[in-house]
Enzyme design. Structure first.
Site, short mmCIF file in Angstrom:
data_model
loop_
_atom_site.label_atom_id
_atom_site.label_comp_id
_atom_site.label_asym_id
_atom_site.label_seq_id
_atom_site.Cartn_x
_atom_site.Cartn_y
_atom_site.Cartn_z
N SER A 1 0.84 -1.21 0.00
CA SER A 1 0.00 0.00 0.00
C SER A 1 0.87 1.26 0.00
O SER A 1 2.07 1.20 0.30
CB SER A 1 -0.90 0.00 1.24
OG SER A 1 -1.60 -1.22 1.34
C1 LIG Z 1 -3.19 -3.84 -0.59
S1 LIG Z 1 -2.75 -5.49 -0.39
C2 LIG Z 1 -2.16 -5.54 1.27
C3 LIG Z 1 -0.86 -4.84 1.50
C4 LIG Z 1 -0.05 -5.40 2.66
N1 LIG Z 1 -0.66 -5.16 3.94
C5 LIG Z 1 1.39 -4.97 2.63
O1 LIG Z 1 1.90 -4.47 3.64
O2 LIG Z 1 2.02 -5.15 1.60
C6 LIG Z 1 -4.31 -6.31 -0.23
C7 LIG Z 1 -4.22 -7.79 -0.05
O3 LIG Z 1 -5.48 -8.27 0.35
C8 LIG Z 1 -5.59 -9.59 -0.12
N2 LIG Z 1 -7.00 -10.00 -0.08
C9 LIG Z 1 -8.01 -9.69 -0.93
N3 LIG Z 1 -9.14 -10.30 -0.55
C10 LIG Z 1 -8.86 -11.00 0.58
C11 LIG Z 1 -9.63 -11.82 1.44
N4 LIG Z 1 -10.92 -12.09 1.24
N5 LIG Z 1 -8.98 -12.37 2.49
C12 LIG Z 1 -7.67 -12.15 2.73
N6 LIG Z 1 -6.90 -11.39 1.93
C13 LIG Z 1 -7.49 -10.81 0.87
C14 LIG Z 1 -4.97 -9.54 -1.51
O4 LIG Z 1 -4.56 -10.83 -1.94
C15 LIG Z 1 -3.81 -8.56 -1.28
O5 LIG Z 1 -2.62 -9.24 -1.05
#
Ligand SMILES: C[S@@+](CC[C@H](N)C(=O)[O-])C[C@H]1O[C@@H](n2cnc3c(N)ncnc32)[C@H](O)[C@@H]1O
Length: 401
Positions: A72
């Protein structure tokens, strides 16, 4: 020739920049200066790793502008960590492990007596997070491949829960996993906008403690937000909630056959002044609020009156009519050279434009006011103290100014 900047130099420079716009607690600043973001982004150049931008690590297999997973935007990460207010020893759940970077920041904040569980739905991404956390020395973080909508009851209860992915609804399962008095921070979508909301649990109610505009990739598994095309090319769209009926045929007809009108409010703004509060304010009073998205190719081709921000402007939809926010430059006041107003199309254009103007004026009477948002499980009859209610599938949102 100057020396190539080191990662430490770039990291400190980025934190200095973030501090100009985001108020950082001493602890959040300390961990942002310590955790090496580049260690979670192998193959990415140092300059890119320390720009204030999201960095994609996996493309979306369905296409579209947003990646499946990314690190992010650092200033948003810092803002959300401020909202989360982690205390030493806290047990924390992160939903959306992504690169693992944020989990490392959380591990630093909670310290040796705390615990971090971070979950991601994607197996490649969960493996990436695990590998990077191990390499960077954060073996203590528990990474799970898991649907975050279920949470991780095996390590519950949590003092802090953080969603790093955009939620349309608050899953019922999360209440059971958050301690009484615990904090949940999540990017929550309603009426086409996304706000990072800090919520504190009081029994069945989650009560807000501030909210900030933000943007996030949508969570996999919630589909209550809908997109409706308003032209044949799908370059003019409205993004709305499932409880808002949008008559696409009637709206297309109104947009293509009627001339739009413009009505201006009394509210003027300076060049840098934020007006996204108009949208928030309107959602607390009116169930017709949604987001208008006009892609650049449509701006070039269609004779549409220019929205305030073509890709993201608040709009009102009522049957066959549409009104949306506009900003027009007016010379009268050099400090506040822009004026807010409404553009509107369809048989009810005049009435709808006036309704939007009323929301703009309400915002203008207290520009920085932030509503209290209370989130309650749909099955609960807990008292919220009144306000405007938006009903989702698993929860009810109550907004009060
Ligand atoms: C913006 S990224 C997170 C960034 C992370 N916190 C970092 O520090 O790099 C969003 C993440 O949410 C995950 N995601 C999407 N839907 C999800 C779900 N239902 N359960 C768990 N993870 C999910 C995606 O695979 C993605 O890796």
């Amino acid at each position: 020739m100057g020396q190539t900047p080191t990662a430490d130099h770039l990291r400190n420079h980025l934190v200095d920049l973030i501090r100009r716009d985001v108020r950082l607690t001493a602890e959040v600043e300390r961990v942002m200066r310590k955790v090496p973001r580049e260690a979670f982004l192998p193959g990415i150049g140092l300059e890119e790793a320390y720009a204030d931008q999201a960095v994609s690590i996996k493309d979306n297999p369905l296409g579209g502008p947003l990646p499946l997973s990314c690190a992010s935007v650092p200033s948003v990460v810092a803002m959300m960590l401020g909202q989360l207010d982690v205390q030493p020893g806290d047990s924390i759940l992160e939903i959306g492990a992504g690169t693992g970077y944020n989990a490392a920041l959380l591990a630093e904040l909670t310290g040796a007596n705390g615990h971090v569980t971070s979950i991601d739905i994607d197996s490649d991404v969960a493996l990436h997070a695990r590998t990077m956390l191990d390499r960077a020395g954060y073996q203590q973080v528990h990474v799970m491949e898991r649907d975050g909508l279920i949470g991780a009851p095996e390590n519950a209860p949590y003092d802090r829960m953080l969603a790093a992915v955009g939620l349309w609804d608050v899953p019922a399962t999360w209440w059971e996993q958050l301690s009484e008095g615990g904090r949940l921070v999540l990017p929550l979508r309603w009426r086409g906008q996304t706000r990072s909301v800090a919520l504190i649990r009081h029994g069945d109610n989650l009560v807000s403690h501030g909210m900030q505009l933000c943007g996030f990739v949508p969570v996999i598994g919630q589909d209550g937000e809908k997109t409706t095309a308003l032209n044949a090319d799908d370059t003019i769209r409205v993004i709305h909630d499932e409880d808002q009926a949008v008559d696409a045929v009637a709206l297309r007809e109104s947009l293509s056959t009627t001339t739009g009108i413009e009505v201006m409010s009394e509210q003027r703004i300076g060049g840098e002044e934020s007006f996204d509060g108009v949208w928030l304010r309107a959602t607390a009073a009116d169930d017709r609020v949604c987001r208008l998205q006009v892609l650049p190719e449509a701006m070039a081709q269609e004779p549409l009156l220019r929205p305030a921000m073509p890709v993201r402007s608040p709009a009102l939809i009522d049957g066959d009519s549409l009104a949306y926010l506009i900003v027009r430059r007016e010379g009268a006041d050099p400090d506040r050279p822009h004026r807010l107003g409404a553009a509107s199309y369809g048989p009810q254009a005049e009435k709808l434009a006036q309704d939007l103007i009323a929301h703009i004026e309400d915002w203008g009477s207290a520009r920085t006011a932030v509503p209290r948002l209370t989130v309650t499980p749909i099955s609960s009859d807990a008292v919220t103290g009144g306000g405007h209610v938006i009903t989702k599938r698993e929860s009810r949102l109550t907004l009060t100014y």
